[in-house]
Motif scaffolding. Structure first.
Motif, PDB file in Angstrom:
ATOM      1  N   UNK A 197       0.746  -1.050  -0.071  1.00 30.64           N
ATOM      2  CA  UNK A 197       0.119  -0.155  -0.020  1.00 30.64           C
ATOM      3  C   UNK A 197       0.895   1.295  -0.124  1.00 30.64           C
ATOM      4  N   UNK A 198       1.853   1.147   0.981  1.00 27.67           N
ATOM      5  CA  UNK A 198       2.699   2.533   1.168  1.00 27.67           C
ATOM      6  C   UNK A 198       3.725   2.450  -0.203  1.00 27.67           C
ATOM      7  N   UNK A 199       4.068   1.340  -0.668  1.00 29.32           N
ATOM      8  CA  UNK A 199       4.941   1.357  -1.690  1.00 29.32           C
ATOM      9  C   UNK A 199       4.430   2.173  -3.054  1.00 29.32           C
ATOM     10  N   UNK A 200       3.147   1.749  -3.220  1.00 32.85           N
ATOM     11  CA  UNK A 200       2.349   2.235  -4.305  1.00 32.85           C
ATOM     12  C   UNK A 200       2.340   3.746  -4.305  1.00 32.85           C
ATOM     13  N   UNK A 201       1.748   4.075  -3.037  1.00 34.96           N
ATOM     14  CA  UNK A 201       1.463   5.508  -2.557  1.00 34.96           C
ATOM     15  C   UNK A 201       2.627   6.449  -2.810  1.00 34.96           C
ATOM     16  N   UNK A 202       3.976   5.838  -2.336  1.00 36.28           N
ATOM     17  CA  UNK A 202       5.001   6.769  -2.166  1.00 36.28           C
ATOM     18  C   UNK A 202       5.599   6.974  -3.700  1.00 36.28           C
TER      19      UNK A 202
ATOM     20  N   UNK B 218      12.404   1.666  -1.604  1.00 37.84           N
ATOM     21  CA  UNK B 218      11.201   2.166  -1.307  1.00 37.84           C
ATOM     22  C   UNK B 218      10.725   1.179  -0.062  1.00 37.84           C
ATOM     23  N   UNK B 219      10.893  -0.166  -0.439  1.00 40.15           N
ATOM     24  CA  UNK B 219      10.708  -1.245   0.432  1.00 40.15           C
ATOM     25  C   UNK B 219      11.345  -1.109   1.572  1.00 40.15           C
ATOM     26  N   UNK B 220      12.526  -1.052   1.585  1.00 41.01           N
ATOM     27  CA  UNK B 220      13.581  -1.040   2.563  1.00 41.01           C
ATOM     28  C   UNK B 220      13.165   0.198   3.708  1.00 41.01           C
TER      29      UNK B 220
END
Length: 241
Positions: free
Chosen positions: A31-36, A72-74
């Protein structure tokens, strides 16, 4: 209770907690990965208005190839771990969306994205994939990107809070219809729940309530909409989670 049974129960509970923790981490990464990612894309377009879509896509691809995607994931994982430690979440699991949000913010996700951008922009420039002018524009206007990231993350959590609020309302409605033995009413609320759970953060209490309703609903449906369930059937519906 014998020691072997106690150890077995502890092992089951531990595995359950690990699964919840894993599902919550994956949810936040996705979710946050796509958002960022979206916020960075919008931010770069705002900083380089004279560039056409193809040029923007090429710049973004080069940043991705030089560590943006994995970074981003890290960054998300680091923020989760730091946030949990700061908030004293010893079980490893979030109990609410608000707790998720507080952990990510406390874990310094915006600072993490800021550092990541500097790193990947420098790497891409040094490799000759973006020129000095573009790199300078992105780094000097980084606050525009970071503001987009922060705003989008807040919106993402707000949407999740709304989803849980709606789901809890539909669950309460379903329970009322269940008490009235009104299957048509139950079916209407059940469809709303099914639609909403696609957006739900994996918070144990909410997910558990949804699964119990799913089991009971399907049990009654497959029983010819007969509400006369015996004790064993009701217990089974609550255990099949």
């Amino acid at each position: 209770m014998e020691i072997n049974d106690l150890n077995k129960n502890n092992e089951i509970e531990l595995n359950k907690n690990l699964k919840i923790e894993e599902s919550q981490r994956l949810f936040l990464e996705t979710t946050l990965g796509k958002t960022i990612n979206t916020a960075i894309d919008v931010g770069i377009r705002a900083l380089l208005p004279e560039f056409i879509d193809e040029q923007i896509i090429n710049i973004k691809d080069n940043l991705l190839n030089y560590g943006l995607k994995d970074g981003i994931i890290k960054t998300i994982d680091d923020a989760i771990d730091l946030g949990k430690s700061a908030l004293g979440i010893v079980t490893g699991n979030f109990e609410s969306v608000s707790q998720m949000q507080n952990a990510v913010q406390t874990g310094g996700i915006i600072d993490g994205v800021s550092t990541l951008l500097d790193t990947v922009v420098d790497k891409a420039r040094q490799a000759g994939l973006i020129n000095y002018s573009v790199a300078k524009s992105i780094k000097q206007g980084k606050n525009i990107i970071l503001n987009n990231v922060e705003s989008n993350i807040e919106k993402s959590f707000e949407n999740n809070l709304n989803s849980i609020e709606h789901t809890n309302k539909y669950i309460n409605n379903w329970n009322k219809y269940f008490e009235q033995k009104d299957f048509n009413g139950m079916e209407k609320e059940y469809k709303k729940i099914q639609k909403e759970i696609k957006n739900l953060a994996p918070i144990e209490n909410t997910i558990q309530n949804v699964k119990i309703i799913q089991n009971l609903h399907n049990l009654i449906k497959n029983n010819g909409q007969d509400f006369n369930l015996n004790k064993e059937q009701l217990e089974l519906a609550e255990k099949l989670q």
